[in-house]
Motif scaffolding. Structure first.
Motif, PDB file in Angstrom:
ATOM      1  N   GLU A   1      10.679   2.518  -9.474  1.00 43.89           N
ATOM      2  CA  GLU A   1       9.219   2.517  -9.293  1.00 43.89           C
ATOM      3  C   GLU A   1       8.839   2.118  -7.859  1.00 43.89           C
ATOM      4  OE1 GLU A   1       6.908   3.566 -11.537  1.00 43.89           O
ATOM      5  OE2 GLU A   1       8.764   4.173 -12.536  1.00 43.89           O
ATOM      6  N   THR A   2       9.622   1.250  -7.267  1.00 39.99           N
ATOM      7  CA  THR A   2       9.270   0.790  -5.917  1.00 39.99           C
ATOM      8  C   THR A   2       9.715   1.785  -4.860  1.00 39.99           C
ATOM      9  OG1 THR A   2      11.311  -0.413  -5.515  1.00 39.99           O
ATOM     10  CG2 THR A   2       9.574  -1.595  -6.660  1.00 39.99           C
ATOM     11  N   LEU A   3      10.351   2.848  -5.279  1.00 39.96           N
ATOM     12  CA  LEU A   3      10.816   3.870  -4.332  1.00 39.96           C
ATOM     13  C   LEU A   3       9.919   5.097  -4.339  1.00 39.96           C
ATOM     14  CD1 LEU A   3      14.694   3.944  -4.413  1.00 39.96           C
ATOM     15  CD2 LEU A   3      13.221   3.745  -2.431  1.00 39.96           C
ATOM     16  N   LYS A   4       8.687   4.923  -4.774  1.00 42.06           N
ATOM     17  CA  LYS A   4       7.739   6.033  -4.730  1.00 42.06           C
ATOM     18  C   LYS A   4       6.751   5.764  -3.608  1.00 42.06           C
ATOM     19  CE  LYS A   4       7.765   6.964  -9.683  1.00 42.06           C
ATOM     20  NZ  LYS A   4       7.159   6.451 -10.935  1.00 42.06           N
ATOM     21  N   ILE A   5       6.552   6.763  -2.780  1.00 43.38           N
ATOM     22  CA  ILE A   5       5.566   6.600  -1.713  1.00 43.38           C
ATOM     23  C   ILE A   5       4.186   6.877  -2.307  1.00 43.38           C
ATOM     24  CG2 ILE A   5       4.785   7.526   0.504  1.00 43.38           C
ATOM     25  CD1 ILE A   5       7.744   8.137   1.120  1.00 43.38           C
ATOM     26  N   SER A   6       3.224   6.057  -1.963  1.00 42.09           N
ATOM     27  CA  SER A   6       1.868   6.257  -2.482  1.00 42.09           C
ATOM     28  C   SER A   6       1.356   7.639  -2.093  1.00 42.09           C
ATOM     29  CB  SER A   6       0.919   5.203  -1.914  1.00 42.09           C
ATOM     30  OG  SER A   6       1.153   3.958  -2.508  1.00 42.09           O
ATOM     31  N   PRO A   7       0.715   8.320  -3.033  1.00 41.90           N
ATOM     32  CA  PRO A   7       0.191   9.655  -2.723  1.00 41.90           C
ATOM     33  C   PRO A   7      -0.697   9.605  -1.487  1.00 41.90           C
ATOM     34  CG  PRO A   7      -0.073   9.162  -5.055  1.00 41.90           C
ATOM     35  CD  PRO A   7       0.439   7.911  -4.403  1.00 41.90           C
TER      36      PRO A   7
ATOM     37  N   VAL B   1       0.840  -1.209   0.000  1.00 40.35           N
ATOM     38  CA  VAL B   1       0.000   0.000   0.000  1.00 40.35           C
ATOM     39  C   VAL B   1       0.872   1.255   0.000  1.00 40.35           C
ATOM     40  CG1 VAL B   1      -1.559   1.405   1.418  1.00 40.35           C
ATOM     41  CG2 VAL B   1      -2.084  -0.984   1.011  1.00 40.35           C
ATOM     42  N   VAL B   2       1.881   1.266   0.877  1.00 36.91           N
ATOM     43  CA  VAL B   2       2.615   2.521   1.048  1.00 36.91           C
ATOM     44  C   VAL B   2       3.595   2.815  -0.086  1.00 36.91           C
ATOM     45  CG1 VAL B   2       2.391   2.516   3.554  1.00 36.91           C
ATOM     46  CG2 VAL B   2       4.438   1.531   2.515  1.00 36.91           C
ATOM     47  N   TRP B   3       4.058   1.774  -0.762  1.00 34.85           N
ATOM     48  CA  TRP B   3       4.947   2.009  -1.905  1.00 34.85           C
ATOM     49  C   TRP B   3       4.113   1.986  -3.191  1.00 34.85           C
ATOM     50  CZ3 TRP B   3       9.333   3.971  -0.475  1.00 34.85           C
ATOM     51  CH2 TRP B   3       9.932   3.580   0.730  1.00 34.85           C
ATOM     52  N   GLY B   4       3.954   3.142  -3.793  1.00 37.16           N
ATOM     53  CA  GLY B   4       3.048   3.256  -4.949  1.00 37.16           C
ATOM     54  C   GLY B   4       3.714   2.844  -6.249  1.00 37.16           C
ATOM     55  N   TRP B   5       4.096   1.573  -6.325  1.00 36.27           N
ATOM     56  CA  TRP B   5       4.903   1.115  -7.462  1.00 36.27           C
ATOM     57  C   TRP B   5       4.118   0.964  -8.755  1.00 36.27           C
ATOM     58  CZ3 TRP B   5       5.561  -4.663  -8.490  1.00 36.27           C
ATOM     59  CH2 TRP B   5       4.504  -5.391  -7.939  1.00 36.27           C
TER      60      TRP B   5
ATOM     61  N   GLN C   1      -1.530   2.562  -6.131  1.00 31.81           N
ATOM     62  CA  GLN C   1      -1.864   3.942  -5.775  1.00 31.81           C
ATOM     63  C   GLN C   1      -3.367   4.106  -5.554  1.00 31.81           C
ATOM     64  OE1 GLN C   1      -0.029   6.554  -8.636  1.00 31.81           O
ATOM     65  NE2 GLN C   1       1.996   5.673  -8.281  1.00 31.81           N
TER      66      GLN C   1
ATOM     67  N   ALA D   1      10.976  -1.608  -1.030  1.00 30.96           N
ATOM     68  CA  ALA D   1      12.223  -1.221  -1.659  1.00 30.96           C
ATOM     69  C   ALA D   1      13.403  -1.801  -0.884  1.00 30.96           C
ATOM     70  CB  ALA D   1      12.319   0.298  -1.680  1.00 30.96           C
TER      71      ALA D   1
ATOM     72  N   ALA E   1      -4.192   2.516  -2.306  1.00 28.53           N
ATOM     73  CA  ALA E   1      -3.743   3.361  -1.196  1.00 28.53           C
ATOM     74  C   ALA E   1      -4.756   4.464  -0.929  1.00 28.53           C
ATOM     75  CB  ALA E   1      -2.369   3.940  -1.513  1.00 28.53           C
TER      76      ALA E   1
ATOM     77  N   VAL F   1      13.966   7.941  -0.022  1.00 30.80           N
ATOM     78  CA  VAL F   1      13.355   8.295  -1.303  1.00 30.80           C
ATOM     79  C   VAL F   1      13.948   9.592  -1.842  1.00 30.80           C
ATOM     80  CG1 VAL F   1      11.184   8.993  -2.387  1.00 30.80           C
ATOM     81  CG2 VAL F   1      11.204   7.110  -0.741  1.00 30.80           C
TER      82      VAL F   1
END
Lengths: 245, 293, 425
Positions: free
Chosen positions: B4-10, A71-75, A80, C255, A83, B24
């Motif tokens: 891509e896996t290093l983006k925190i969900s909005p 959830v927290v990593w918006g890959w 997203q 990550a 989330a 990040v």
């Protein structure tokens, strides 16, 4: 492994259950199908499970969301979207906390239980924050199961697992195949339960008092750190030079 | 971690612990960082449970800066001190069974190659002298003979540090340690010679006296492993506990050992040399051309 | 497999089996592999038309792997496994697999398939007897690492004196790892089980390695009838982002990933996590049950349910028992038989249901220690009044004559030697 022939059923209830309780699966609890839910070890209709989850999150002390890496990593777009529904769920629960589980590695030297939950010792976060209802969402199933088992063993927290895959026997409430659509149903269930006349814990006199005390304590902590830290931490704040000769 | 896996969900930025936000915003991912820039970026290894003054920690910390693409690197370790630091690092880490690193790395590298034919995935083994020269010897040698394309880094503290100070194959002859009550009876194993015999494409020996050299050596080793073949870096990373080196003297010891028997040495195959030159030329050409308008 | 027991095995002067197979002709096969199309497991298992062929167990396994959409196989020779994995090598040469190599020895091979599985590809290996023991340290770590790979085990003698003969004592060591263990009776099973094992092992709630065991030579080197679907269909590829753990590929969150955390430092990790982790492995074994039922037709098969005397067996002992049941029926005796397909998960409930009523239960086995009899006894304890006979057993490569089973159905041979009379001299 499966236990014997007895017709008695194993109840998956908030603990503390003891030093090392068996996994619910070993006691014969089986996973729900899509369209079903699992409530305290019993297969139920999905809407009943949603309602049980909503009721726990609205009535028990310090309801908390534990969003995991998925959830927290918006890959990707799907994550997203998911989330954002998780945030909608949070918005329906007065006084809710959101404490992420950003990854699964052990954290050295110790975790900050107000900032993070970790599967190596999830109880620390639950005990410290006096959490009595929580939702795990977006945690890989292996780590969710390890965590749920330990939480049931050591705390009185009512655990809810909204799982994208097959669900979790060791949660008090579990729903499988939770995509954005099913998470939306959780939002609706929270609204529905509130409409039926439940006063959320945070709005009860006890809840209000406790949350206010907590805010107070945090403020004092911040002030204490701000006034005390410079003298004590002076050298460490600058860091040690490992290359110093 | 592809970027891509290093983006925190909005919406979750404010709920993420600061450490992750730093990772990040200031991590060494998707860009080249230099040792001289330490302090300006979030390092891959920061907090760790290693002993105070440990030279191995300094080596690991600097070596991680040398990784050409940490966001596409997996590190493997085995029992030993190094893994205590590596499991705390901000990079995927596999902690397998005793001495299995080069076996696991072989399968991992090939599997990643199958799944991502168009994306270089760097696999780096970082394990101790016991893990690689004793218990993992067969897997190490065979991965070299098979020409598996990954890097092996030996953290050579010349002792089993984590189990409390026993002799290893890399201990010098005569040294008295646990399980060698009369002193070690045979010479330090010549892993560099064995690497040569096995046709390892790039072999380097160094002590942790020069951080920039550590980073550069690792960078070369990882790059050559992508295209040419196996690479091997053997680093002296003293154990100040078992060898009773006073903490402030750890670097003195490193310099003394370097001068005496652990001087910087590189053995590079013609093919690997040509490959490095080609990369260098491409890099220069890019720099000359400048950023695209 | 009763008919297949008489095998013609060529050996070299050391007694090792000669298993020469003609190398495939490359040009015609390559396109065949490329033309394979993915079908659902249900279609491959239940719907696709099947053709009957008369092939060895090793060839049956090859046909399974041809249709299993395996990415990488890593092999190391040991009799009687070699024939299968060299056949898999030919499949690689024909383009059915993407990678294949001969590893250094079993420890290295078991480690390498673990690395491959962590990368997200479908991985395969196989071994036998001493090779299994050599790889055991690694194998016991696969379930905890949640690696859904396939291990085929062609059982042979372990221990000294060294021998290559069939004997399945090695399975007793495999039963307590947390790995799924299916025991194939015959060539047909040895075609069906590997494919089904992959599908079950890769279910998210299971995510465990699977072993498909078979008794060496009796099945691997003997021919039997096998019904095969067409060559041009295969399983869907592994869907690694829908499993219980993230992949070590740097493409999926988190990550910062340490999946196999070293649980040794009490100051920042809880010992209880390791306990909980182990419970989770056995919970996952349990979660395989519905899938074993769905795809394999149940954890057990029962012949003549309700008979007073029941035989409980697994592997090729089942085939011998089938023949004993047939011969007993010629005498007018109705004997029951329980075939255990799945050793892990263990058919606790099924076995109790099938044996509760029995008066006599016998457990024929191809090993010295009687591991199956121990499992059966502890399962049935308190659930049946039956006399449970541990045997008959043969081992060290001996075959099991049906006459031996028939004797045990009525009386064990050593019972005749029991007496309460004092020595007469």
């Amino acid at each position: 492994m499966s236990s014997a022939t007895s017709q008695l059923r194993y109840q998956v209830l908030p603990g503390p259950e003891g030093l090392l309780p068996p996994s619910a699966s070993a006691m014969g609890v089986v996973l729900p199908q899509d369209g079903e839910g699992l409530v305290e070890g019993v297969l139920t209709a999905e809407d009943l499970a949603l309602k049980a989850a909503a009721r726990a999150m609205l009535t028990r002390r310090n309801p908390t969301l534990f969003p995991g890496p998925l959830v927290v990593w918006g890959w990707n777009k799907h994550t997203q979207e998911k989330a954002s529904v998780v945030l909608e769920i949070a918005a329906e629960i007065p006084g809710v906390k959101i404490i992420p589980m950003p990854d699964y590695r052990p954290i050295y030297p110790k975790i900050d239980p107000e900032a993070v939950i970790n599967p190596c010792h999830p109880n620390l976060t639950i005990w410290h924050n006096k959490i009595e209802a929580c939702i795990f969402v977006g945690v890989h199933c292996h780590f969710a199961n390890v965590t749920l088992k330990m939480v049931r063993a050591g705390t009185n927290c009512y655990t809810i697992a909204l799982c994208a895959e097959a669900g979790h026997e060791d949660a008090m409430v579990s729903l499988p195949k939770c995509g954005t659509e099913k998470l939306q149903k959780m939002v609706k269930a929270l609204r529905q339960v509130k409409k039926e006349g439940i006063t959320p814990w945070a709005l009860t006199p006890n809840g209000k008092r406790e949350l206010e005390a907590e805010r107070d304590q945090r403020r004092k902590q911040r002030e204490a750190i701000a006034s005390a830290a410079p003298d004590f931490a002076h050298e460490l704040v600058a860091g040690l030079d490992e290359n110093e000769e | 971690m592809s970027l891509e896996t290093l983006k925190i969900s909005p919406g979750f930025e404010s709920y993420m612990p600061k450490e992750y936000v730093d990772l990040v915003e200031r991590g060494p991912y998707g860009r080249e960082v230099k040792v001289s820039e330490m302090g300006t970026f979030k390092e891959i290894l920061e907090e760790h449970p290693m002993c105070a003054g440990c030279a191995m920690t300094l080596f690991i910390r600097t070596a991680l800066i040398g990784l050409p693409a940490p966001e596409h690197t997996v590190i493997l370790g085995t029992a030993g001190c190094g893994r205590l630091a590596l499991s705390q690092a901000s990079i995927p880490f596999i902690y397998g069974n005793y001495g299995d690193t080069n076996g696991v790395a072989s399968g991992l590298k090939r599997g990643l190659g199958i799944r991502f034919p168009n994306q270089q995935k760097d696999v780096v083994v970082m394990a101790g002298d016991g893990g690689l020269s004793d218990i993992g010897f067969s897997c190490v040698m065979h991965s070299w003979f098979r020409k598996e394309k990954f890097t092996t880094v030996m953290l050579d503290n010349e002792v089993y540090g984590n189990t409390g100070g026993q002799e290893s194959g890399m201990t010098n002859k005569g040294v008295v340690l646990k399980m060698a009550p009369h002193g070690k009876k045979f010479e330090k194993m010549d892993m560099i010679g064995l690497a040569k015999t096995a046709g390892v494409a790039y072999i380097a020996r160094l002590a942790p006296t020069n951080p920039t050299r550590i980073a550069n050596t690792i960078r070369k080793a990882v790059l050559i492993a992508r295209e040419v073949g196996p690479t091997y870096v053997q680093a002296y990373t003293s154990c100040n506990i078992e060898y009773a080196i006073p903490t402030p003297k750890v670097m003195d010891d490193a310099r003394a050992v370097e001068k005496d028997r652990y001087g910087f040495m590189e053995i590079i195959s013609d093919e690997a040399k040509a490959y490095l030159e080609r990369i260098e030329q491409e890099k220069k050409a890019k720099a000359v051309a400048g950023p695209k308008a | 497999m009763a008919e297949g027991l008489e095998t013609e095995v060529k050996t070299n002067p050391q007694g090792d089996v000669i298993t020469t197979t003609e190398a495939p002709k490359k040009e015609q096969k390559e396109s065949k592999a490329a033309k394979q199309r993915v079908v659902t497991p249900e279609h491959l298992f239940f719907e696709a038309p099947r053709t009957k062929t008369f092939i060895t167990g090793s060839e049956a396994a090859k046909e399974a792997i041809r249709r299993a959409n395996v990415d990488i196989a890593i092999s190391y020779p040991i009799t009687p496994q070699s024939e299968t994995m060299q056949q898999v090598g030919y499949l690689y040469a024909e383009g059915y697999l993407k990678d294949y190599y001969r590893g250094e020895e079993e420890y290295g091979v078991m480690s390498a398939v673990a690395g491959a599985s962590r990368s997200g590809v479908r991985a395969l290996t196989a071994t036998a007897g001493p090779g299994l023991m050599r790889g055991m340290e690694v194998i016991t770590s696969w379930p905890g690492g949640r690696m859904p790979l396939l291990l085929m085990v062609m059982c042979r003698v372990i221990n000294a004196p060294l021998a290559i003969q069939p004997d399945n004592v090695e399975l007793s060591y495999l039963l307590n790892c947390g790995i799924l263990v299916f025991h194939a009776e015959n060539q047909q099973d040895f075609y069906d089980f590997p494919l089904k094992a992959y599908v079950i092992a890769e279910k998210c709630e299971v995510t465990l390695p699977a072993a498909v065991a078979v008794d060496g030579f009796f099945v691997t080197h003997a021919r039997g009838w096998v019904e095969l679907p067409p060559e041009d269909i295969k399983l869907p590829p592994r869907d690694c982002y829908h499993e219980a753990v993230p992949m070590m590929d740097n493409e999926n969150p988190p990550a910062r990933l340490s999946r196999d955390a070293p649980i040794q430092k009490s100051n920042f990790i809880s010992y209880q996590m390791h306990a909980s982790w182990q419970q989770e492995i056995w919970a996952a074994v349990d979660r395989a049950r519905p899938w074993v039922k769905k795809y394999m037709g149940g954890l057990i098969e029962v012949v003549n349910p309700g008979a007073d005397t029941m035989i409980v067996a697994s592997g090729s002992a089942v085939s011998q028992s089938r023949e004993a049941v047939r011969q007993a029926s010629e005498r007018g005796d109705r004997i029951g038989l329980v075939k255990i397909r799945s050793l892990r998960p263990w058919p606790t409930q099924e076995l109790i249901e099938a044996c509760r009523h029995a008066k006599r239960i016998i457990v024929p086995e191809f090993n010295c220690v009687g591991w199956l009899a121990k499992e059966v006894r502890s399962t049935l304890y308190g659930h049946t009044q039956a006399e449970i006979v541990s045997g008959p057993r043969v081992f060290g490569g001996m075959s099991m004559p049906t006459e031996l089973i028939l004797e045990y159905l009525y009386k064990t041979p050593n019972e005749a030697r029991l007496t309460d009379k004092p020595l007469s001299i």
